[in-house]
Enzyme design. Structure first.
Site, PDB file in Angstrom:
ATOM      1  N   ASP A   1       5.710  -5.638 -12.820  1.00 50.46           N
ATOM      2  CA  ASP A   1       5.840  -5.753 -14.273  1.00 50.46           C
ATOM      3  C   ASP A   1       5.332  -7.093 -14.802  1.00 50.46           C
ATOM      4  O   ASP A   1       5.277  -7.303 -16.016  1.00 50.46           O
ATOM      5  CB  ASP A   1       7.304  -5.567 -14.693  1.00 50.46           C
ATOM      6  CG  ASP A   1       7.824  -4.177 -14.379  1.00 50.46           C
ATOM      7  OD1 ASP A   1       7.069  -3.210 -14.591  1.00 50.46           O
ATOM      8  OD2 ASP A   1       8.975  -4.054 -13.911  1.00 50.46           O
TER       9      ASP A   1
ATOM     10  N   ASP B   1      11.502   3.091 -12.750  1.00 47.73           N
ATOM     11  CA  ASP B   1      12.458   2.896 -11.659  1.00 47.73           C
ATOM     12  C   ASP B   1      13.214   1.579 -11.823  1.00 47.73           C
ATOM     13  O   ASP B   1      12.605   0.518 -11.956  1.00 47.73           O
ATOM     14  CB  ASP B   1      11.745   2.876 -10.306  1.00 47.73           C
ATOM     15  CG  ASP B   1      11.169   4.221  -9.930  1.00 47.73           C
ATOM     16  OD1 ASP B   1      10.400   4.785 -10.745  1.00 47.73           O
ATOM     17  OD2 ASP B   1      11.470   4.716  -8.837  1.00 47.73           O
TER      18      ASP B   1
ATOM     19  N   ASP C   1      11.675  -4.745 -14.410  1.00 50.55           N
ATOM     20  CA  ASP C   1      12.588  -5.267 -13.390  1.00 50.55           C
ATOM     21  C   ASP C   1      11.894  -5.829 -12.164  1.00 50.55           C
ATOM     22  O   ASP C   1      12.491  -6.601 -11.413  1.00 50.55           O
ATOM     23  CB  ASP C   1      13.529  -4.148 -12.921  1.00 50.55           C
ATOM     24  CG  ASP C   1      12.827  -3.207 -11.949  1.00 50.55           C
ATOM     25  OD1 ASP C   1      13.144  -3.239 -10.745  1.00 50.55           O
ATOM     26  OD2 ASP C   1      11.933  -2.461 -12.380  1.00 50.55           O
TER      27      ASP C   1
ATOM     28  N   LYS D   1      -0.680  -2.527 -15.041  1.00 47.67           N
ATOM     29  CA  LYS D   1       0.122  -2.144 -16.202  1.00 47.67           C
ATOM     30  C   LYS D   1      -0.404  -2.780 -17.484  1.00 47.67           C
ATOM     31  O   LYS D   1      -0.366  -2.168 -18.552  1.00 47.67           O
ATOM     32  CB  LYS D   1       1.585  -2.502 -15.978  1.00 47.67           C
ATOM     33  CG  LYS D   1       2.279  -1.614 -14.961  1.00 47.67           C
ATOM     34  CD  LYS D   1       3.775  -1.847 -14.934  1.00 47.67           C
ATOM     35  CE  LYS D   1       4.464  -0.868 -13.989  1.00 47.67           C
ATOM     36  NZ  LYS D   1       5.936  -0.996 -14.030  1.00 47.67           N
TER      37      LYS D   1
ATOM     38  N   ASP E   1       9.209  -0.039 -17.908  1.00 45.53           N
ATOM     39  CA  ASP E   1       9.132   0.453 -16.545  1.00 45.53           C
ATOM     40  C   ASP E   1      10.110   1.620 -16.385  1.00 45.53           C
ATOM     41  O   ASP E   1      11.004   1.819 -17.217  1.00 45.53           O
ATOM     42  CB  ASP E   1       9.475  -0.692 -15.588  1.00 45.53           C
ATOM     43  CG  ASP E   1       9.451  -0.276 -14.133  1.00 45.53           C
ATOM     44  OD1 ASP E   1       8.468   0.359 -13.719  1.00 45.53           O
ATOM     45  OD2 ASP E   1      10.427  -0.563 -13.425  1.00 45.53           O
TER      46      ASP E   1
END
Length: 230
Positions: A177, A15, A173, A151, A13
């Site tokens: 995800d 951010d 995070d 994703k 990821d």
């Protein structure tokens, strides 16, 4: 391009995983250099909900192996773009946009994705949207995409493009995800990850954000990271 089975693909990821919020999400030069050095002998893909136009600003000059952007809907390898969405989506997206306007819900459009910032949708609002639409959240923001595009699907498509058959390590995070973690061999959470990511992780790093990524790459190169199935 056929990869060697002893190589590793890290899917990360962006951010609050690769880039720190305190830095305004601009990528630290040390992290950039460390990842690019790792990618000389392995593979590193950034998997993010962000649009490319913003990534080009925040991570200017950064050259990982690949980008999987708009939460899995767009894949970039060596500058070539692949759209991971059915053609019919773009017609349906117009209908969804009209519905959001009628409900007075502010939104913005990426090339494929629909973003709704700082707002979770109620069950009634979701039921009013197109049945071909999936809703995912990331720390309070909503993302609308075609059914089955996320994703995970973006990573699987990337592996097809790379013809990759080695170990895949996922690091993240946030809530969006979770799907990514379903299709990797080793699940990794940065120290600042939300509880639901830490709960399913094989490894929880001792550092946050980019410092955690550098910690992870050190572990991989030293042979200290093992698959949960090993």
């Amino acid at each position: 391009m056929v990869t060697s089975l002893n190589k590793v693909l890290v899917v990360s990821d962006y951010d609050r995983t690769l880039a720190h919020e305190k830095d305004g999400f601009f990528l630290d030069d040390r992290v950039k250099e460390r990842v690019e050095n790792f990618a000389k002998n392995n593979f590193f893909a950034v998997v993010s909900g962000r649009e490319k136009r913003l990534i080009d600003v925040f991570a200017r000059g950064f050259t990982p192996t690949a980008w999987v952007l708009e939460n899995g809907a767009l894949i970039f390898v060596k500058g070539e773009e692949k759209v991971n969405a059915p053609e019919c989506w773009f017609h349906e997206r117009e209908k969804i946009s009209s519905t959001l306007k009628e409900m007075n819900i502010p939104y913005s459009l990426g090339k494929v994705i629909i973003y709704i910032n700082n707002r979770k949708l109620s069950h009634e609002e979701i039921s009013s949207l197109n049945e071909l639409c999936d809703v995912e959240y990331n720390r309070g923001d909503a993302m609308l995409l075609p059914k089955g595009v996320n994703k995970a699907s973006g990573i699987l498509k990337l592996k097809e493009i790379l013809k990759f058959g080695g170990l895949t390590v996922g690091v993240g995070d946030g809530e969006n995800d979770l799907k990514m973690m379903e299709v990797v061999d080793v699940k990794v959470a940065v120290k600042n990850a939300v509880p639901c990511i830490k709960e399913i992780a094989d490894v929880v790093l001792t550092h946050e954000d980019g410092e955690g990524i550098m910690e992870l790459l050190d572990m991989i190169e030293k042979g200290e990271l093992k698959s949960s199935e090993a």
